[in-house]
Scaffold this motif. Structure first.
Motif, mmCIF file in Angstrom:
data_model
loop_
_atom_site.group_PDB
_atom_site.id
_atom_site.type_symbol
_atom_site.label_atom_id
_atom_site.label_comp_id
_atom_site.label_asym_id
_atom_site.label_seq_id
_atom_site.Cartn_x
_atom_site.Cartn_y
_atom_site.Cartn_z
ATOM 1 N N SER A 104 43.906 16.479 -35.568
ATOM 2 C CA SER A 104 45.337 16.214 -35.639
ATOM 3 C C SER A 104 45.680 15.196 -36.710
ATOM 4 O O SER A 104 44.918 14.258 -36.963
ATOM 5 C CB SER A 104 45.839 15.694 -34.284
ATOM 6 O OG SER A 104 47.237 15.476 -34.333
ATOM 7 N N SER A 105 46.841 15.385 -37.306
ATOM 8 C CA SER A 105 47.364 14.417 -38.271
ATOM 9 C C SER A 105 48.286 13.414 -37.592
ATOM 10 O O SER A 105 48.805 12.519 -38.240
ATOM 11 C CB SER A 105 48.112 15.147 -39.396
ATOM 12 O OG SER A 105 49.161 15.931 -38.853
ATOM 13 N N ASP A 106 48.477 13.547 -36.282
ATOM 14 C CA ASP A 106 49.357 12.658 -35.521
ATOM 15 C C ASP A 106 48.625 12.233 -34.247
ATOM 16 O O ASP A 106 48.473 13.028 -33.316
ATOM 17 C CB ASP A 106 50.658 13.390 -35.187
ATOM 18 C CG ASP A 106 51.680 12.529 -34.478
ATOM 19 O OD1 ASP A 106 51.296 11.638 -33.690
ATOM 20 O OD2 ASP A 106 52.881 12.761 -34.691
ATOM 21 N N THR A 107 48.189 10.989 -34.203
ATOM 22 C CA THR A 107 47.390 10.530 -33.066
ATOM 23 C C THR A 107 48.165 10.547 -31.749
ATOM 24 O O THR A 107 47.581 10.783 -30.702
ATOM 25 C CB THR A 107 46.815 9.127 -33.323
ATOM 26 O OG1 THR A 107 47.882 8.213 -33.554
ATOM 27 C CG2 THR A 107 45.880 9.130 -34.508
ATOM 28 N N ALA A 108 49.472 10.317 -31.799
ATOM 29 C CA ALA A 108 50.271 10.348 -30.567
ATOM 30 C C ALA A 108 50.324 11.762 -29.994
ATOM 31 O O ALA A 108 50.217 11.951 -28.776
ATOM 32 C CB ALA A 108 51.679 9.814 -30.827
ATOM 33 N N LEU A 113 48.287 15.774 -26.036
ATOM 34 C CA LEU A 113 47.533 16.998 -25.767
ATOM 35 C C LEU A 113 46.292 16.696 -24.938
ATOM 36 O O LEU A 113 45.978 17.418 -23.991
ATOM 37 C CB LEU A 113 47.145 17.668 -27.088
ATOM 38 C CG LEU A 113 46.302 18.940 -27.003
ATOM 39 C CD1 LEU A 113 46.991 20.023 -26.181
ATOM 40 C CD2 LEU A 113 45.978 19.449 -28.414
ATOM 41 N N TYR A 114 45.612 15.627 -25.253
ATOM 42 C CA TYR A 114 44.417 15.241 -24.507
ATOM 43 C C TYR A 114 44.775 14.962 -23.042
ATOM 44 O O TYR A 114 44.110 15.455 -22.120
ATOM 45 C CB TYR A 114 43.758 14.008 -25.135
ATOM 46 C CG TYR A 114 42.514 13.576 -24.396
ATOM 47 C CD1 TYR A 114 41.288 14.162 -24.673
ATOM 48 C CD2 TYR A 114 42.571 12.597 -23.408
ATOM 49 C CE1 TYR A 114 40.143 13.786 -23.988
ATOM 50 C CE2 TYR A 114 41.437 12.213 -22.720
ATOM 51 C CZ TYR A 114 40.224 12.809 -23.010
ATOM 52 O OH TYR A 114 39.099 12.442 -22.319
ATOM 53 N N ASP A 115 45.816 14.185 -22.819
ATOM 54 C CA ASP A 115 46.230 13.867 -21.446
ATOM 55 C C ASP A 115 46.638 15.115 -20.673
ATOM 56 O O ASP A 115 46.264 15.279 -19.505
ATOM 57 C CB ASP A 115 47.382 12.855 -21.461
ATOM 58 C CG ASP A 115 46.959 11.483 -21.954
ATOM 59 O OD1 ASP A 115 45.738 11.194 -22.014
ATOM 60 O OD2 ASP A 115 47.862 10.686 -22.312
ATOM 61 N N LEU A 125 36.945 17.998 -21.781
ATOM 62 C CA LEU A 125 37.393 17.456 -23.064
ATOM 63 C C LEU A 125 36.660 16.161 -23.356
ATOM 64 O O LEU A 125 36.344 15.402 -22.445
ATOM 65 C CB LEU A 125 38.884 17.101 -23.025
ATOM 66 C CG LEU A 125 39.908 18.160 -22.695
ATOM 67 C CD1 LEU A 125 41.279 17.526 -22.539
ATOM 68 C CD2 LEU A 125 39.944 19.185 -23.803
ATOM 69 N N THR A 126 36.448 15.888 -24.632
ATOM 70 C CA THR A 126 35.884 14.612 -25.063
ATOM 71 C C THR A 126 36.674 14.144 -26.270
ATOM 72 O O THR A 126 36.787 14.882 -27.258
ATOM 73 C CB THR A 126 34.401 14.765 -25.449
ATOM 74 O OG1 THR A 126 33.669 15.219 -24.316
ATOM 75 C CG2 THR A 126 33.824 13.441 -25.923
ATOM 76 N N PHE A 147 42.962 25.472 -21.785
ATOM 77 C CA PHE A 147 43.220 24.500 -22.846
ATOM 78 C C PHE A 147 43.701 25.189 -24.121
ATOM 79 O O PHE A 147 44.574 24.683 -24.821
ATOM 80 C CB PHE A 147 42.002 23.628 -23.139
ATOM 81 C CG PHE A 147 42.341 22.527 -24.098
ATOM 82 C CD1 PHE A 147 43.025 21.401 -23.670
ATOM 83 C CD2 PHE A 147 42.019 22.637 -25.441
ATOM 84 C CE1 PHE A 147 43.383 20.395 -24.557
ATOM 85 C CE2 PHE A 147 42.373 21.633 -26.332
ATOM 86 C CZ PHE A 147 43.056 20.507 -25.898
ATOM 87 N N SER A 148 43.154 26.359 -24.432
ATOM 88 C CA SER A 148 43.607 27.100 -25.606
ATOM 89 C C SER A 148 45.086 27.456 -25.473
ATOM 90 O O SER A 148 45.860 27.309 -26.426
ATOM 91 C CB SER A 148 42.776 28.363 -25.793
ATOM 92 O OG SER A 148 43.199 29.078 -26.932
#
Length: 181
Positions: A104-108, A113-115, A125-126, A147-148
């Motif tokens: 990603s180019s946007d960490t937020a 997405l991770y959450d 997920l890791t 997740f996809s």
């Protein structure tokens, strides 16, 4: 001169078709050298004196001007790609699962997405760093995996792209060759 890997989002799927030879030709007018495309899924390694943000801006402008679509790319240094491959705890080759890395180019956006992914049942997920996470999907069932489906939502489209870990290894190796040249 810095070595970079550029990951295009959404090319050669969903109606946006770009021949890698045409892309390489279009990039000749930009401040890049040693441009090499890998596979048909929009992976490029190149050298440039620009910082990563400058590579991103120039690359996206080239795609928009030349191919006429609202383009998004993720740009990482060659060293960062190597570090992400090394940090991935999943195998590059496994008969029962496929390992993916979402960049990603946007960490937020990636954090969101991770959450959201971590809240899904049965999803592994890791987080590999502020710009990447790794995840597993059953062999033959990637597009149907929870997740996809989550990561395909429009709110993640402009800043994320996913690659199979095997592809990331190929990109790492090609980017390392640029640095050694």
């Amino acid at each position: 001169m810095n070595s970079y890997a550029v990951f295009l989002r959404g090319v050669n799927v969903g109606g946006i078709t770009i021949k890698m030879a045409d892309l390489k030709e279009a990039l000749k007018s930009r401040p890049f050298s040693a441009v090499k495309t890998l596979l048909a899924s929009g992976n490029v390694v190149l050298s440039s004196d620009l910082p990563a943000a400058g590579v991103k801006a120039e690359f996206e402008a080239c795609l928009r001007e030349t191919f006429g679509y609202d383009a998004w790319v993720v740009v990482l240094t060659a060293d960062r790609v190597a570090a992400l491959v090394e940090a991935c705890p999943y195998p590059a080759d496994d008969a029962s699962t496929h390992s993916y890395v979402t960049l990603s180019s946007d960490t937020a956006v990636l954090s969101d997405l991770y959450d959201a992914g971590a809240a899904l049942d049965g999803v592994e997920l890791t987080r590999l760093g502020p710009e990447a996470m790794a995840w597993l999907a059953p062999a033959g069932g990637t597009l149907d995996s929870p997740f996809s489906k989550l990561s395909a939502k429009p709110k993640y489209k402009a800043s994320t792209t996913t690659r199979n870990l095997r592809t990331l290894v190929k990109v790492r190796d090609a980017a390392a060759q640029l640095g050694a040249a």
